[in-house]
Scaffold this active site. Structure first.
Site, PDB file in Angstrom:
ATOM      1  CG  HIS A  44     -36.398  75.453 -28.793  1.00 49.14           C
ATOM      2  ND1 HIS A  44     -36.212  75.838 -30.096  1.00 49.14           N
ATOM      3  CD2 HIS A  44     -36.412  76.601 -28.062  1.00 49.14           C
ATOM      4  CE1 HIS A  44     -36.112  77.156 -30.170  1.00 49.14           C
ATOM      5  NE2 HIS A  44     -36.240  77.637 -28.951  1.00 49.14           N
ATOM      6  CG  LEU A 102     -39.245  72.832 -39.444  1.00 49.34           C
ATOM      7  CD1 LEU A 102     -38.720  72.373 -40.795  1.00 49.34           C
ATOM      8  CD2 LEU A 102     -39.273  71.671 -38.463  1.00 49.34           C
ATOM      9  CG  ASP A 103     -35.846  75.376 -33.332  1.00 48.87           C
ATOM     10  OD1 ASP A 103     -36.935  75.975 -33.214  1.00 48.87           O
ATOM     11  OD2 ASP A 103     -35.356  74.652 -32.445  1.00 48.87           O
ATOM     12  CE  LYS A 104     -30.548  82.281 -38.716  1.00 55.92           C
ATOM     13  NZ  LYS A 104     -30.030  83.556 -38.142  1.00 55.92           N
TER      14      LYS A 104
END
Length: 251
Positions: A190, A105-107
């Site tokens: 993304h 999962l992105d930051k």
């Protein structure tokens, strides 16, 4: 003295069987400072396994473990990152087993992140060929039109990648924002953000509420970790049969 195949031990570290074979055959694994290129090589408790710059001391365990984390904002989904202070390592310091995340999962993205040492399950959860659903709630800028949702479900080409939602629906429409429920199969980098950017809407908040049968209701609070057990674990392990069926079909 109990021995275990090197390949099997690498699977316990979170590698899929295919990846374990690959790194061993390519000479990327050392046992007690000696390069080993046979996945069937026997290792024992206390042996030193070196993969790249990382070293593990063999600790034999009888079974796999499965956890779910509600990843909070501000943390990267890596166990180690020299450029980041807030890694998963900080969040899972109480887990004794050497688990790995099933995907990333992105930051700035929150929600469900499955952690396990079961490499085959990680492969099933992260590979689009097994079609395991990942469900997100997104808040985007602007009012999204139904015609735009159709584009996302039909798929778009962005920077050479084919991106597509399995399903997407509007939950709430505000004056200058839209909240949507999104079902994804693929796992391009993304991907959700890129899809909405393609139709002119910036994602300002993104939360994964489920991955396969594992729902965020198990860990409702950011940073919370829970062992996956009972009915949910049975449903999760059923997904491994997808891999067996796919392999049998292709053989």
């Amino acid at each position: 003295m109990i021995f275990i195949k090197l390949q099997k031990y690498l699977q316990q570290l979170g590698y899929s069987r295919r990846k374990a074979d690959e790194i061993v055959f390519n000479g990327k694994v050392m046992v007690n400072d000696k390069k080993v290129i046979e996945p069937w090589y026997n290792v024992k408790e206390g042996d030193k396994i070196t993969i790249g710059e990382k070293t593990q001391i063999v600790k034999l365990k009888e079974e796999f473990v499965y956890y779910v984390l509600n990843k909070p904002k501000g943390y990267v989904s890596s166990l180690y990152d020299p450029k980041e202070k807030n890694t998963l390592k900080k969040l899972i310091k109480n887990i004794k087993e050497p688990v790995k995340p099933a995907g990333r999962l992105d930051k700035d993205v929150t929600g469900v992140l499955i952690l396990t040492n079961d490499g085959d399950l990680i492969n099933v959860l992260t590979s689009a060929r097994y079609e395991v659903e990942k469900v997100y709630i997104a808040k985007v800028k602007g009012r999204v039109k139904k015609t735009e949702l159709s584009k996302l479900k039909n798929g778009v080409v962005e920077e050479g990648d084919y991106l597509v939602c399995k399903d997407v629906s509007i939950i709430e429409m505000g004056f200058d924002y839209t909240i949507l429920k999104i079902v994804m199969i693929k796992g391009k980098k993304h991907e959700v953000k890129r899809l909405f950017k393609h139709i002119g809407h910036e994602v300002v908040e993104l939360r994964r509420i489920s991955h396969g049968p594992v729902n965020v209701s198990l860990v409702p609070n950011p940073g919370q970790i829970r062992k996956i057990e009972g009915r949910v674990l049975k449903e999760l392990l059923k997904l491994k049969k997808l891999k067996i069926k796919k392999n049998q079909k292709n053989s």
